[in-house]
Motif scaffolding. Structure first.
Motif, PDB file in Angstrom:
ATOM      1  N   LEU A   1       0.830  -1.208   0.000  1.00  0.00           N
ATOM      2  CA  LEU A   1       0.000   0.000   0.000  1.00  0.00           C
ATOM      3  C   LEU A   1       0.866   1.262   0.000  1.00  0.00           C
ATOM      4  O   LEU A   1       0.587   2.226  -0.706  1.00  0.00           O
ATOM      5  CB  LEU A   1      -0.936   0.009   1.214  1.00  0.00           C
ATOM      6  CG  LEU A   1      -2.076  -0.999   1.150  1.00  0.00           C
ATOM      7  CD1 LEU A   1      -2.943  -0.904   2.392  1.00  0.00           C
ATOM      8  CD2 LEU A   1      -2.918  -0.781  -0.103  1.00  0.00           C
ATOM      9  N   LEU A   2       1.932   1.215   0.786  1.00  0.00           N
ATOM     10  CA  LEU A   2       2.841   2.358   0.847  1.00  0.00           C
ATOM     11  C   LEU A   2       3.454   2.641  -0.515  1.00  0.00           C
ATOM     12  O   LEU A   2       3.521   3.787  -0.976  1.00  0.00           O
ATOM     13  CB  LEU A   2       3.938   2.058   1.876  1.00  0.00           C
ATOM     14  CG  LEU A   2       4.392   3.239   2.731  1.00  0.00           C
ATOM     15  CD1 LEU A   2       3.230   3.765   3.548  1.00  0.00           C
ATOM     16  CD2 LEU A   2       5.552   2.834   3.635  1.00  0.00           C
ATOM     17  N   VAL A   3       3.887   1.555  -1.171  1.00  0.00           N
ATOM     18  CA  VAL A   3       4.503   1.707  -2.490  1.00  0.00           C
ATOM     19  C   VAL A   3       3.481   2.259  -3.488  1.00  0.00           C
ATOM     20  O   VAL A   3       3.775   3.173  -4.264  1.00  0.00           O
ATOM     21  CB  VAL A   3       5.056   0.353  -2.985  1.00  0.00           C
ATOM     22  CG1 VAL A   3       5.489   0.454  -4.448  1.00  0.00           C
ATOM     23  CG2 VAL A   3       6.235  -0.080  -2.117  1.00  0.00           C
ATOM     24  N   VAL A   4       2.260   1.726  -3.440  1.00  0.00           N
ATOM     25  CA  VAL A   4       1.217   2.207  -4.351  1.00  0.00           C
ATOM     26  C   VAL A   4       0.955   3.689  -4.123  1.00  0.00           C
ATOM     27  O   VAL A   4       0.885   4.493  -5.059  1.00  0.00           O
ATOM     28  CB  VAL A   4      -0.101   1.403  -4.163  1.00  0.00           C
ATOM     29  CG1 VAL A   4      -1.258   2.090  -4.873  1.00  0.00           C
ATOM     30  CG2 VAL A   4       0.083  -0.005  -4.695  1.00  0.00           C
ATOM     31  N   PHE A   5       0.852   4.079  -2.846  1.00  0.00           N
ATOM     32  CA  PHE A   5       0.595   5.490  -2.551  1.00  0.00           C
ATOM     33  C   PHE A   5       1.741   6.369  -3.041  1.00  0.00           C
ATOM     34  O   PHE A   5       1.525   7.428  -3.624  1.00  0.00           O
ATOM     35  CB  PHE A   5       0.372   5.698  -1.057  1.00  0.00           C
ATOM     36  CG  PHE A   5       0.159   7.136  -0.694  1.00  0.00           C
ATOM     37  CD1 PHE A   5      -1.010   7.788  -1.070  1.00  0.00           C
ATOM     38  CD2 PHE A   5       1.142   7.853  -0.031  1.00  0.00           C
ATOM     39  CE1 PHE A   5      -1.200   9.126  -0.772  1.00  0.00           C
ATOM     40  CE2 PHE A   5       0.951   9.190   0.272  1.00  0.00           C
ATOM     41  CZ  PHE A   5      -0.222   9.830  -0.091  1.00  0.00           C
ATOM     42  N   GLY A   6       2.984   5.890  -2.823  1.00  0.00           N
ATOM     43  CA  GLY A   6       4.150   6.644  -3.285  1.00  0.00           C
ATOM     44  C   GLY A   6       4.119   6.834  -4.799  1.00  0.00           C
ATOM     45  O   GLY A   6       4.329   7.941  -5.302  1.00  0.00           O
ATOM     46  N   CYS A   7       3.813   5.768  -5.521  1.00  0.00           N
ATOM     47  CA  CYS A   7       3.759   5.856  -6.985  1.00  0.00           C
ATOM     48  C   CYS A   7       2.646   6.801  -7.432  1.00  0.00           C
ATOM     49  O   CYS A   7       2.834   7.630  -8.324  1.00  0.00           O
ATOM     50  CB  CYS A   7       3.525   4.478  -7.599  1.00  0.00           C
ATOM     51  SG  CYS A   7       4.929   3.380  -7.399  1.00  0.00           S
ATOM     52  N   TYR A   8       1.502   6.676  -6.771  1.00  0.00           N
ATOM     53  CA  TYR A   8       0.381   7.561  -7.106  1.00  0.00           C
ATOM     54  C   TYR A   8       0.790   9.022  -6.911  1.00  0.00           C
ATOM     55  O   TYR A   8       0.542   9.869  -7.774  1.00  0.00           O
ATOM     56  CB  TYR A   8      -0.831   7.216  -6.233  1.00  0.00           C
ATOM     57  CG  TYR A   8      -1.903   8.266  -6.258  1.00  0.00           C
ATOM     58  CD1 TYR A   8      -2.746   8.393  -7.367  1.00  0.00           C
ATOM     59  CD2 TYR A   8      -2.049   9.166  -5.200  1.00  0.00           C
ATOM     60  CE1 TYR A   8      -3.711   9.382  -7.404  1.00  0.00           C
ATOM     61  CE2 TYR A   8      -3.018  10.153  -5.235  1.00  0.00           C
ATOM     62  CZ  TYR A   8      -3.843  10.258  -6.341  1.00  0.00           C
ATOM     63  OH  TYR A   8      -4.783  11.237  -6.384  1.00  0.00           O
ATOM     64  N   SER A   9       1.446   9.311  -5.782  1.00  0.00           N
ATOM     65  CA  SER A   9       1.857  10.690  -5.497  1.00  0.00           C
ATOM     66  C   SER A   9       2.806  11.204  -6.562  1.00  0.00           C
ATOM     67  O   SER A   9       2.619  12.296  -7.111  1.00  0.00           O
ATOM     68  CB  SER A   9       2.552  10.775  -4.139  1.00  0.00           C
ATOM     69  OG  SER A   9       1.733  10.247  -3.133  1.00  0.00           O
ATOM     70  N   LEU A  10       3.841  10.407  -6.853  1.00  0.00           N
ATOM     71  CA  LEU A  10       4.825  10.856  -7.843  1.00  0.00           C
ATOM     72  C   LEU A  10       4.174  11.059  -9.201  1.00  0.00           C
ATOM     73  O   LEU A  10       4.426  12.051  -9.885  1.00  0.00           O
ATOM     74  CB  LEU A  10       5.972   9.839  -7.953  1.00  0.00           C
ATOM     75  CG  LEU A  10       6.905   9.800  -6.733  1.00  0.00           C
ATOM     76  CD1 LEU A  10       8.026   8.780  -6.951  1.00  0.00           C
ATOM     77  CD2 LEU A  10       7.497  11.182  -6.470  1.00  0.00           C
ATOM     78  N   ALA A  11       3.307  10.121  -9.595  1.00  0.00           N
ATOM     79  CA  ALA A  11       2.645  10.231 -10.893  1.00  0.00           C
ATOM     80  C   ALA A  11       1.774  11.489 -10.937  1.00  0.00           C
ATOM     81  O   ALA A  11       1.784  12.246 -11.908  1.00  0.00           O
ATOM     82  CB  ALA A  11       1.805   8.991 -11.159  1.00  0.00           C
ATOM     83  N   THR A  12       1.018  11.726  -9.861  1.00  0.00           N
ATOM     84  CA  THR A  12       0.134  12.893  -9.830  1.00  0.00           C
ATOM     85  C   THR A  12       0.928  14.189  -9.929  1.00  0.00           C
ATOM     86  O   THR A  12       0.624  15.069 -10.728  1.00  0.00           O
ATOM     87  CB  THR A  12      -0.685  12.909  -8.524  1.00  0.00           C
ATOM     88  OG1 THR A  12      -1.304  11.642  -8.365  1.00  0.00           O
ATOM     89  CG2 THR A  12      -1.735  13.988  -8.564  1.00  0.00           C
TER      90      THR A  12
END
Ligand SMILES: Nc1nc2c(ncn2[C@@H]2O[C@H](COP(=O)(O)OP(=O)(O)OP(=O)(O)O)[C@@H](O)[C@H]2O)c(=O)[nH]1
Ligand SMILES: [Mg+2]
Lengths: 92, 247
Positions: A45-56
Motif C-alpha cells: 500500500l505504501l509503495v502504491v501510494f508513493g507511486c500515485y503521489s509521484l505520478a500525480t
C-alpha cells in the motif's frame, strides 16, 4: 478533531485490523494465499501510494499552464499605462 | 452607463488592499489597471495602499497617484517600518469602508481583470470568500522554471493530502472576502508568510464559511526584487505541520 488525530485514528484502525487478521486473533481460518498477501500488504500500500503521489505531481507539473498570452497582454498594458500616467503628470 | 448605475446602486463596495514594500515601479501600473477595471465594470471601489516605509519611495509615488485619481479612490495608510504582510492587512482593513475586501499583491502578479470574475462568482454562489487559483481550470503561471513548478505542485499535493482544505490554491493571495468574514479570520490566524494565506482557508473551513474559486493566471513579477526567499520551504513545512497538528 485535528487532522493529526484523524490520521492517527484511521491508521490505528487499519493497523489493528491488519494485526488481527495477520496473527489470526479471531481464529478465522483464512486461506493460505490470502495470508501470504496479508503479511506484506502495508508495504504494498505504501509503495502504491508513493507511486500515485509521484505520478500525480509529475502529471501536474507537466500540464501546468504557461500563461504566455497573459504575460504578453500585461506587457502591452504596461506600456499603455506608462504613456497614460505620464500624460496625467506622474513622475516615475 | 445604465448597467454601471445599477451596480453602484446595489450598495456593494469593494475595498482593494494593496500592501507594498519597494513597489515604486509597480504601484502606478497596478493602480492604473485597477482604476480602469473598476471604471469599465462599474462597481463601487476604493484602493487602500499600505506602504511599510519602503526605502525606494513607494509612498511618494502613491501620493502622486492620490492627486491624480482623488483621495476618495486612493487611500494611503502607511506605516513607519516593515511589519509584515499579515498585520498590513489588518491595518488596511481598519480603514476600509467597503463591505467586501479584495486582497492582492501589488507586484503585477495578480491582474485586476479577474476582479469582475471574482465578484460575479461571489454573487452567483453568495460565497463568503472567492479565491483565485493557479492550479485548476484555465489557471496557470508565467515565468516559472521546472524547479519552481515542481516545488509548487509538490507542496500543494502534500498540503491537499494532509489538510484536505477544500480549495485548490492555498498559498495564493488573490482573494475576495466579505469584510466581517475577513475580520473574524484575521483575528484567529497566527502564522506568517505563505502559511498565513493557507491558515486563512483552513480556518474558514472550520468556521463553515463558503469558498468559491476562480482560475487566474499568475505572471511572475517583472519589476523589483522577490522578498520572500531563502528558507521559505522550511518555514512552509513547519507551518503546514503546525496546522496539521492543531486544526
Ligand atoms: N506593507 C507591506 N507589504 C509587503 C511586505 N512584504 C511584502 N509586501 C508586499 O506584499 C506583496 C507580496 O509580496 P511579494 O514580495 O511579491 O511576495 P511573493 O509574491 O510571494 O514573492 P515574489 O513575487 O517572488 O517577490 C507585494 O505587493 C509586496 O510589495 C511588508 O512587510 N509590508
Ligand atoms: Mg509576488
Amino acid at each position: 478533531m485535528t487532522k493529526l488525530a484523524e490520521w492517527l485514528l484511521a491508521l490505528s484502525v487499519l493497523g489493528a485490523a491488519w494485526v488481527t487478521l495477520n496473527f489470526n486473533l479471531l481464529g478465522l481460518d483464512l486461506p493460505p494465499p490470502l495470508q501470504q498477501l496479508l503479511w506484506p500488504l502495508p508495504v504494498y500500500l505504501l509503495v502504491v501510494f508513493g507511486c500515485y503521489s509521484l505520478a500525480t505531481i509529475g502529471y501536474r507539473v507537466a500540464t501546468f499552464n504557461d500563461c504566455e498570452d497573459a504575460a504578453r497582454e500585461l506587457q502591452q498594458q504596461i506600456s499603455e499605462a506608462k504613456r497614460d500616467l505620464a500624460l496625467k503628470g506622474l513622475k516615475f | 452607463m445604465a448597467a454601471s448605475g445599477n451596480k453602484r446602486k446595489s450598495g456593494d463596495k469593494y475595498s482593494v488592499l494593496l500592501p507594498t514594500y519597494n513597489e515604486r515601479e509597480n504601484l502606478p501600473l497596478i493602480v492604473w489597471l485597477l482604476v480602469r477595471c473598476f471604471r469599465d465594470s462599474g462597481y463601487n471601489y476604493e484602493i487602500i495602499v499600505i506602504d511599510d516605509g519602503s526605502p525606494d519611495g513607494t509612498l511618494e509615488v502613491a501620493q502622486q497617484l492620490q492627486k491624480i485619481y482623488g483621495s476618495d479612490k486612493i487611500l494611503l495608510r502607511p506605516r513607519a517600518k516593515k511589519l509584515g504582510l499579515g498585520t498590513a492587512y489588518v491595518h488596511g482593513m481598519q480603514h476600509a469602508t467597503g463591505n467586501f475586501i479584495i486582497i492582492m499583491d501589488a507586484d503585477l502578479s495578480h491582474h485586476p481583470k479577474f476582479i469582475p470574475e471574482f465578484i460575479r462568482k461571489q454573487k452567483e454562489g453568495s460565497y463568503d470568500i472567492v479565491s483565485g487559483t493557479r492550479y485548476s481550470g484555465n489557471g496557470g503561471v508565467y515565468g516559472w522554471d521546472l524547479k519552481r513548478k515542481l516545488i509548487s505542485r509538490g507542496a500543494n499535493f502534500v498540503t491537499q493530502v494532509l489538510l484536505r482544505p477544500g480549495a485548490s490554491d492555498l498559498t495564493g493571495s488573490f482573494r475576495l472576502y466579505r469584510k466581517d468574514v475577513l475580520q473574524k479570520l484575521v483575528e484567529r490566524c497566527v502564522s506568517k508568510g505563505y502559511v498565513f494565506q493557507m491558515e486563512m482557508i483552513v480556518r474558514a473551513r472550520q468556521l463553515n464559511y463558503t469558498i468559491g474559486e476562480v482560475p487566474i493566471s499568475f505572471v511572475d513579477r517583472v519589476y523589483g526584487e522577490s522578498k520572500l526567499g531563502g528558507n521559505e520551504i522550511v518555514s512552509f513545512l513547519k507551518g503546514l505541520l503546525t496546522l496539521f497538528a492543531t486544526t
